[in-house]
Design a protein around this motif. Structure first.
Motif, PDB file in Angstrom:
ATOM      1  N   LYS A   1       0.882  -0.802   0.199  1.00 30.00           N
ATOM      2  CA  LYS A   1       0.075   0.078  -0.343  1.00 30.00           C
ATOM      3  C   LYS A   1       1.141   1.139  -0.147  1.00 30.00           C
ATOM      4  CE  LYS A   1      -3.311  -2.403   2.298  1.00 30.00           C
ATOM      5  NZ  LYS A   1      -4.458  -2.388   4.037  1.00 30.00           N
ATOM      6  N   THR A   2       0.422   2.252  -0.240  1.00 30.35           N
ATOM      7  CA  THR A   2       0.966   3.730  -0.127  1.00 30.35           C
ATOM      8  C   THR A   2       0.550   4.656   0.234  1.00 30.35           C
ATOM      9  OG1 THR A   2       0.559   3.550  -2.976  1.00 30.35           O
ATOM     10  CG2 THR A   2       1.452   5.925  -2.368  1.00 30.35           C
ATOM     11  N   THR A   3       2.017   5.284   0.842  1.00 27.55           N
ATOM     12  CA  THR A   3       1.356   5.467   2.146  1.00 27.55           C
ATOM     13  C   THR A   3       1.302   7.024   1.996  1.00 27.55           C
ATOM     14  OG1 THR A   3       3.251   4.426   3.335  1.00 27.55           O
ATOM     15  CG2 THR A   3       2.865   7.202   4.736  1.00 27.55           C
ATOM     16  N   LEU A   4       0.152   7.567   1.727  1.00 27.22           N
ATOM     17  CA  LEU A   4      -0.252   8.812   2.720  1.00 27.22           C
ATOM     18  C   LEU A   4       0.418   9.348   4.011  1.00 27.22           C
ATOM     19  CD1 LEU A   4      -3.750   8.318   1.053  1.00 27.22           C
ATOM     20  CD2 LEU A   4      -1.825   8.888  -0.308  1.00 27.22           C
ATOM     21  N   GLY A   5       0.499  11.576   2.976  1.00 27.03           N
ATOM     22  CA  GLY A   5       0.128  12.415   4.364  1.00 27.03           C
ATOM     23  C   GLY A   5      -0.851  13.069   5.114  1.00 27.03           C
ATOM     24  N   TRP A   6      -1.094  13.366   5.753  1.00 26.43           N
ATOM     25  CA  TRP A   6      -2.574  13.971   6.535  1.00 26.43           C
ATOM     26  C   TRP A   6      -2.881  15.146   5.450  1.00 26.43           C
ATOM     27  CZ3 TRP A   6      -3.789  19.356   7.741  1.00 26.43           C
ATOM     28  CH2 TRP A   6      -2.485  20.095   7.894  1.00 26.43           C
ATOM     29  N   ARG A   7      -2.076  15.596   4.676  1.00 23.94           N
ATOM     30  CA  ARG A   7      -2.413  16.214   3.699  1.00 23.94           C
ATOM     31  C   ARG A   7      -2.149  15.875   2.020  1.00 23.94           C
ATOM     32  NH1 ARG A   7      -0.164  22.151   5.120  1.00 23.94           N
ATOM     33  NH2 ARG A   7       1.969  21.451   5.766  1.00 23.94           N
ATOM     34  N   GLU A   8      -2.641  15.840   0.978  1.00 28.24           N
ATOM     35  CA  GLU A   8      -1.888  15.457  -0.200  1.00 28.24           C
ATOM     36  C   GLU A   8      -3.238  16.232  -1.541  1.00 28.24           C
ATOM     37  OE1 GLU A   8       0.762  13.918  -0.762  1.00 28.24           O
ATOM     38  OE2 GLU A   8       0.701  12.823   0.957  1.00 28.24           O
ATOM     39  N   TRP A   9      -2.376  16.344  -1.941  1.00 27.69           N
ATOM     40  CA  TRP A   9      -2.888  16.922  -3.951  1.00 27.69           C
ATOM     41  C   TRP A   9      -3.359  15.648  -4.838  1.00 27.69           C
ATOM     42  CZ3 TRP A   9      -2.789  22.069  -5.059  1.00 27.69           C
ATOM     43  CH2 TRP A   9      -2.431  22.933  -4.123  1.00 27.69           C
ATOM     44  N   VAL A  10      -4.518  15.897  -5.168  1.00 22.95           N
ATOM     45  CA  VAL A  10      -5.723  14.658  -6.182  1.00 22.95           C
ATOM     46  C   VAL A  10      -5.517  15.373  -7.011  1.00 22.95           C
ATOM     47  CG1 VAL A  10      -6.013  13.520  -3.244  1.00 22.95           C
ATOM     48  CG2 VAL A  10      -7.379  15.104  -4.823  1.00 22.95           C
ATOM     49  N   ALA A  11      -6.402  14.990  -8.004  1.00 23.56           N
ATOM     50  CA  ALA A  11      -6.862  15.093  -9.337  1.00 23.56           C
ATOM     51  C   ALA A  11      -8.774  14.685  -9.532  1.00 23.56           C
ATOM     52  CB  ALA A  11      -6.047  15.210 -10.502  1.00 23.56           C
TER      53      ALA A  11
ATOM     54  N   GLU B   1     -13.178  17.926 -14.470  1.00 25.72           N
ATOM     55  CA  GLU B   1     -11.775  18.814 -14.931  1.00 25.72           C
ATOM     56  C   GLU B   1     -11.475  19.814 -13.747  1.00 25.72           C
ATOM     57  OE1 GLU B   1     -14.389  21.023 -17.642  1.00 25.72           O
ATOM     58  OE2 GLU B   1     -14.568  19.412 -18.165  1.00 25.72           O
ATOM     59  N   LEU B   2     -10.773  19.245 -12.533  1.00 30.25           N
ATOM     60  CA  LEU B   2      -9.929  19.833 -11.930  1.00 30.25           C
ATOM     61  C   LEU B   2      -8.744  19.141 -11.195  1.00 30.25           C
ATOM     62  CD1 LEU B   2     -12.569  19.640  -8.167  1.00 30.25           C
ATOM     63  CD2 LEU B   2     -10.525  22.230  -9.974  1.00 30.25           C
ATOM     64  N   ALA B   3      -7.534  19.325 -11.858  1.00 30.73           N
ATOM     65  CA  ALA B   3      -6.118  18.912 -12.353  1.00 30.73           C
ATOM     66  C   ALA B   3      -5.583  18.585 -11.100  1.00 30.73           C
ATOM     67  CB  ALA B   3      -5.594  19.511 -13.071  1.00 30.73           C
ATOM     68  N   SER B   4      -5.886  19.752 -10.094  1.00 33.46           N
ATOM     69  CA  SER B   4      -5.453  19.822  -8.865  1.00 33.46           C
ATOM     70  C   SER B   4      -6.096  19.957  -6.959  1.00 33.46           C
ATOM     71  CB  SER B   4      -3.646  19.981  -8.788  1.00 33.46           C
ATOM     72  OG  SER B   4      -3.845  21.195  -8.892  1.00 33.46           O
ATOM     73  N   ILE B   5      -6.030  19.285  -6.502  1.00 39.25           N
ATOM     74  CA  ILE B   5      -6.932  20.147  -5.391  1.00 39.25           C
ATOM     75  C   ILE B   5      -5.769  19.728  -4.367  1.00 39.25           C
ATOM     76  CG2 ILE B   5      -8.683  18.555  -5.061  1.00 39.25           C
ATOM     77  CD1 ILE B   5     -10.795  21.015  -4.646  1.00 39.25           C
ATOM     78  N   LYS B   6      -6.546  20.179  -3.244  1.00 40.32           N
ATOM     79  CA  LYS B   6      -5.321  19.912  -1.979  1.00 40.32           C
ATOM     80  C   LYS B   6      -6.372  19.016  -1.026  1.00 40.32           C
ATOM     81  CE  LYS B   6      -2.024  23.160  -0.675  1.00 40.32           C
ATOM     82  NZ  LYS B   6      -1.902  24.917  -0.080  1.00 40.32           N
ATOM     83  N   ALA B   7      -6.058  18.200  -0.008  1.00 39.50           N
ATOM     84  CA  ALA B   7      -7.000  16.802   0.248  1.00 39.50           C
ATOM     85  C   ALA B   7      -6.543  17.116   1.784  1.00 39.50           C
ATOM     86  CB  ALA B   7      -7.481  15.992  -0.683  1.00 39.50           C
ATOM     87  N   LYS B   8      -7.531  17.349   2.670  1.00 36.67           N
ATOM     88  CA  LYS B   8      -6.918  16.569   3.775  1.00 36.67           C
ATOM     89  C   LYS B   8      -7.084  15.022   4.221  1.00 36.67           C
ATOM     90  CE  LYS B   8      -7.556  17.233   9.102  1.00 36.67           C
ATOM     91  NZ  LYS B   8      -8.917  18.140  10.242  1.00 36.67           N
ATOM     92  N   VAL B   9      -6.291  14.219   4.298  1.00 41.94           N
ATOM     93  CA  VAL B   9      -7.086  13.551   4.798  1.00 41.94           C
ATOM     94  C   VAL B   9      -7.370  12.409   5.889  1.00 41.94           C
ATOM     95  CG1 VAL B   9      -5.363  10.422   4.240  1.00 41.94           C
ATOM     96  CG2 VAL B   9      -4.612  12.117   2.966  1.00 41.94           C
ATOM     97  N   ASP B  10      -8.126  12.218   6.014  1.00 36.14           N
ATOM     98  CA  ASP B  10      -9.420  12.266   6.989  1.00 36.14           C
ATOM     99  C   ASP B  10     -10.098  10.853   7.676  1.00 36.14           C
ATOM    100  OD1 ASP B  10     -11.031  12.847   9.205  1.00 36.14           O
ATOM    101  OD2 ASP B  10     -12.195  14.277   8.215  1.00 36.14           O
ATOM    102  N   THR B  11      -8.968  10.144   8.373  1.00 41.22           N
ATOM    103  CA  THR B  11      -9.056   8.772   8.232  1.00 41.22           C
ATOM    104  C   THR B  11     -10.567   8.775   9.725  1.00 41.22           C
ATOM    105  OG1 THR B  11      -7.865   9.088  10.771  1.00 41.22           O
ATOM    106  CG2 THR B  11      -7.303   8.000   8.495  1.00 41.22           C
ATOM    107  N   GLY B  12     -11.368  10.037  10.063  1.00 39.73           N
ATOM    108  CA  GLY B  12     -12.457   9.725  10.668  1.00 39.73           C
ATOM    109  C   GLY B  12     -13.244  10.819  10.229  1.00 39.73           C
ATOM    110  N   ALA B  13     -13.111  10.736   8.601  1.00 39.06           N
ATOM    111  CA  ALA B  13     -14.029  10.660   7.661  1.00 39.06           C
ATOM    112  C   ALA B  13     -14.339   9.680   7.175  1.00 39.06           C
ATOM    113  CB  ALA B  13     -14.215  11.371   7.019  1.00 39.06           C
ATOM    114  N   LYS B  14     -15.400   8.616   7.364  1.00 41.40           N
ATOM    115  CA  LYS B  14     -16.369   7.512   6.399  1.00 41.40           C
ATOM    116  C   LYS B  14     -16.247   8.170   4.592  1.00 41.40           C
ATOM    117  CE  LYS B  14     -19.587   3.844   5.534  1.00 41.40           C
ATOM    118  NZ  LYS B  14     -21.108   3.732   5.894  1.00 41.40           N
ATOM    119  N   THR B  15     -16.591   8.510   4.453  1.00 46.73           N
ATOM    120  CA  THR B  15     -16.695   9.721   2.951  1.00 46.73           C
ATOM    121  C   THR B  15     -16.142  10.466   2.582  1.00 46.73           C
ATOM    122  OG1 THR B  15     -18.948   8.323   3.275  1.00 46.73           O
ATOM    123  CG2 THR B  15     -18.681  10.006   0.617  1.00 46.73           C
TER     124      THR B  15
END
Length: 145
Positions: free
Chosen positions: A5-15, A20-34
């Motif tokens: 499995k790939t390791t993510l940090g607590w915040r990452e760039w995703v697309a 049509e969103l080439a990149s957006i900052k996401a908070k990696v939230d293990t407390g959120a189901k969806t």
């Protein structure tokens, strides 16, 4: 043999290519189901006999001027409780997430996150069987181009 499995940090760039969103900052939230995407305006409509939604969002952190519009098919409406315990009915759409060289479908709830630092939360369902999280690290994955 189990896949690494790939390791993510607590915040990452995703697309979100379908939106049509080439990149957006996401908070990696293990407390959120969806996973959740910021939307300051939503307009449901019908397209080819299906329920769709037009989404207006501010894609950039700390920027309420830049706007992005996109459309997605509605797959559900659900009651969601936020971290403050407030419950609201949210539209749910399915879209493609691009992260760490992988593309796969995820569900996103839509809500106004103007007052929140991150415009997107990446929840547990999207990470399941694909990623692990290092809560002390940030931006371990290269930003989508």
């Amino acid at each position: 043999m189990q896949k690494m499995k790939t390791t993510l940090g607590w915040r990452e760039w995703v697309a979100l290519p379908d939106l049509e969103l080439a990149s957006i900052k996401a908070k990696v939230d293990t407390g959120a189901k969806t996973s959740c995407l910021h939307a300051f305006n939503l307009e449901p409509f019908e397209k080819d006999g299906e329920n769709w939604i037009k989404i207006w969002l501010h894609p950039n952190q700390d920027d309420n001027e830049t706007e992005h519009q996109c459309e997605a098919r509605i797959i559900d409406q659900r009651s969601v409780r936020d971290s403050g315990g407030h419950e609201e009915i949210r539209y749910v759409v399915e879209t493609t997430l691009e992260l760490a060289g992988q593309c796969f479908p995820i569900e996103l709830t839509l809500t106004n996150r103007d007052s929140m630092k991150f415009r997107m939360l990446l929840g547990r369902q999207a990470m399941l069987e694909r990623f692990i999280v290092n809560p002390t690290a940030s931006y371990l994955i290269k930003q989508p181009s």
